[in-house]
Motif scaffolding. Structure first.
Motif, short mmCIF file in Angstrom:
data_model
loop_
_atom_site.label_atom_id
_atom_site.label_comp_id
_atom_site.label_asym_id
_atom_site.label_seq_id
_atom_site.Cartn_x
_atom_site.Cartn_y
_atom_site.Cartn_z
N VAL A 1 -12.75 -19.20 88.36
CA VAL A 1 -13.36 -20.01 89.42
C VAL A 1 -13.82 -21.36 88.87
O VAL A 1 -13.60 -22.41 89.49
CB VAL A 1 -14.51 -19.25 90.10
N THR A 2 -14.46 -21.36 87.72
CA THR A 2 -14.93 -22.62 87.14
C THR A 2 -13.76 -23.54 86.85
O THR A 2 -13.85 -24.76 87.07
CB THR A 2 -15.73 -22.35 85.85
N LEU A 19 -17.55 -14.71 95.35
CA LEU A 19 -17.27 -14.33 93.97
C LEU A 19 -17.22 -15.58 93.09
O LEU A 19 -16.24 -15.81 92.37
CB LEU A 19 -15.95 -13.57 93.88
N LEU A 20 -18.26 -16.39 93.13
CA LEU A 20 -18.24 -17.64 92.37
C LEU A 20 -18.29 -17.42 90.86
O LEU A 20 -17.98 -18.34 90.10
CB LEU A 20 -19.42 -18.53 92.80
N ASP A 59 -22.55 -18.43 100.52
CA ASP A 59 -23.35 -17.62 101.45
C ASP A 59 -22.91 -17.85 102.89
O ASP A 59 -22.78 -16.91 103.68
CB ASP A 59 -24.84 -17.97 101.30
N ALA A 60 -22.67 -19.12 103.23
CA ALA A 60 -22.32 -19.46 104.61
C ALA A 60 -20.90 -19.00 104.96
O ALA A 60 -20.68 -18.41 106.04
CB ALA A 60 -22.45 -20.97 104.82
N PRO A 115 -20.29 -24.25 91.31
CA PRO A 115 -19.94 -24.38 92.73
C PRO A 115 -21.10 -23.89 93.58
O PRO A 115 -21.81 -22.96 93.19
CB PRO A 115 -18.71 -23.49 92.87
N PRO A 116 -21.33 -24.51 94.72
CA PRO A 116 -22.57 -24.24 95.48
C PRO A 116 -22.64 -22.84 96.08
O PRO A 116 -21.84 -22.49 96.94
CB PRO A 116 -22.56 -25.32 96.56
#
Length: 483
Positions: free
Chosen positions: A416-417, A410-411, A430-431, A424-425
């Motif tokens: 989050v920012t 949930l970037l 994903d990983a 953010p990557p």
């Protein structure tokens, strides 16, 4: 049980009555479903009582009331909405668009907040990305602070823990109606929520309610004795000048109870209101149960922490002398103090004090659990989150809570920012999210992350380039686990 409808407002029948949710891109969500009666009046300090049944379709398209609480810090990393109301023992279900009985694995999320704060209504805990990947998510609210954890002579102890168990029992009874499999439940939480996961592993009454556990930055304080809990109650009695009992407290307003809660803390006693070993529900201190006992022996466990949990709050008035005093208070002998200063040498005393808190509260206890489980051959996966924030106030730190947007993928969520900085990557999200999904589904986070063993101490490092390292925390172990 009723099938999820094809309309934009699907209806599911629970054991207490039907609820109407709302359809979304990757399934549907049902918010604010009561799993127990409102804890008010005589029930305020009682064990949770099953929710009263209803017959009309209940709207479940908005988050339910949250436990009223103090904000732990001036600024919180995670957005934590506070929603007024009495019906705080509620939960939220995020489900893929599947028919009842579809047998999807289930993640039950317990929010953090030092057992005094936090909110199940946070946008950081939205289950949409897990739904996309076939996982049902349940997030639960529970009693906090005095209502949840103060020892009272005329009330059951560990009421917040009893709330978690009641919510898990609701999941066992109802989750099949939402497409989940009650035999495939993973409990997870962060900070105090991670401590909740560890507590449930050590609580016999919770056995059989879940098959796997994820403890992210789990916080469990010592001492966890009944004597320590009774000391908090005595301190409050001295403050009020009268005995502190459930009967005396049950009619206080939220504001009055929070003011009394403020008086429960004292220097050197963080998490004074938290789960403790009452000798009944929780037979022994959780750290002991997980490191020297058989608690959770057959449960696959994923656990870890961030590299700089509390380093964003350095102590500006710290000196070399106060640093040594803090290290001694945290249990380091002279050899351990020397090793700590050699490992982190060159920093300001305030920053080093914050690192000591990070190590002693999160990294070392998590590492001790992994070590003990590995020595006994219990399925365990350990990680450290090292991605450094670029946000003002957090620059250069992998600080508390910042792994969660990656786990939930949930970037783009609110806040989050501010916590992580711009961009953010996504490949890291994903990983991390894939590893959580695989663990919840298959009880193994994937072939590139082997279990933690006593011989290799394999640890997953979540950073710009995710990788698995052999014994990367040996200095932490040498300082804190042998001193």
């Amino acid at each position: 049980m009723t099938t999820i409808a094809t309309s934009s407002q699907p209806v599911v029948r629970t054991s207490a009555g039907p609820v109407r949710g709302e359809r979304r891109a990757h399934g549907a969500r049902f918010l604010g479903i009561p799993y127990a009666q409102p804890p008010v009046g005589a029930l305020r300090f009682a064990a949770p009582v099953p929710a009263e049944p209803w017959t009309d379709v209940r709207d479940a398209t908005a988050y339910g009331p949250t436990a009223q609480r103090r904000q732990l810090f001036d600024v919180t990393t995670i957005p934590e909405p506070s929603i007024p109301g009495e019906d705080i023992l509620n939960l939220n279900v995020f489900t893929p668009d599947t028919a009842p009985g579809a047998g999807r694995p289930v993640l039950v999320w317990i929010h953090g907040g030092g057992f005094l704060a936090g909110s199940a209504a946070s946008p950081w805990y939205d289950g949409d990305s897990f739904n996309r990947d076939g996982i049902v998510v349940v997030s639960i609210g529970y009693r906090l602070g005095i209502e949840g954890f103060l020892h009272l002579p005329d009330a059951p102890d560990n009421r917040g823990v009893r709330d978690w168990i009641a919510a898990l029992e609701w999941v066992q009874q109802n989750i099949a109606s939402f497409g989940g499999d009650s035999r495939k439940v993973t409990i997870a939480g962060q900070s105090a929520g991670g401590g909740a996961v560890q507590t449930l592993l050590a609580t016999p009454a919770a056995r059989g309610l879940f098959r796997a556990a994820i403890s992210a930055s789990g916080a469990v304080m010592r001492p966890q004795s009944r004597e320590a809990a009774e000391a908090v109650t005595r301190r409050l009695s001295e403050h009020t000048g009268s005995p502190v009992t459930a009967a005396a407290l049950e009619n206080l307003s939220d504001a009055e109870l929070l003011a009394l809660q403020d008086a429960s803390s004292s220097p050197g006693t963080p998490l004074a209101l938290a789960p403790f070993a009452d000798g009944r529900l929780i037979p022994e201190p959780v750290p002991d149960a997980l490191t020297t006992g058989d608690a959770g022996a057959d449960i696959p466990v994923m656990l870890g922490f961030t590299a700089h949990e509390f380093n964003a709050a350095p102590q500006p008035d710290a000196t070399a002398e106060s640093l040594r005093a803090v290290l001694a208070a945290l249990g380091l002998d002279e050899a351990g103090t020397r090793a700590f200063l050699e490992t982190y040498g060159g920093g300001e005393p305030g920053a080093l004090q914050s690192q000591a808190m990070t190590d002693s509260l999160f990294r070392a206890p998590g590492l001790a659990i992994a070590e003990a489980r590995a020595m006994r051959g219990r399925p365990t996966w350990l990680y450290e989150f090292r991605l450094r924030s670029t946000a003002p106030g957090f620059t250069g730190l992998a600080h508390h809570c910042t792994d969660l947007p990656f786990a939930f993928d949930l970037l783009d969520a609110e806040g989050v920012t501010a916590a992580l900085g711009d961009r953010p990557p996504q490949h890291l999200a994903d990983a991390v999210h894939a590893a959580w999904t695989e663990f919840i589904r298959d009880l193994d986070p994937g072939t590139d992350w082997p279990p933690y063993t006593a011989s290799q101490r394999e640890t997953r490092i979540w950073d710009t380039t995710p990788h698995t390292d052999t014994d990367p925390l040996h200095r932490v172990r040498a300082i804190w686990c042998t001193s």
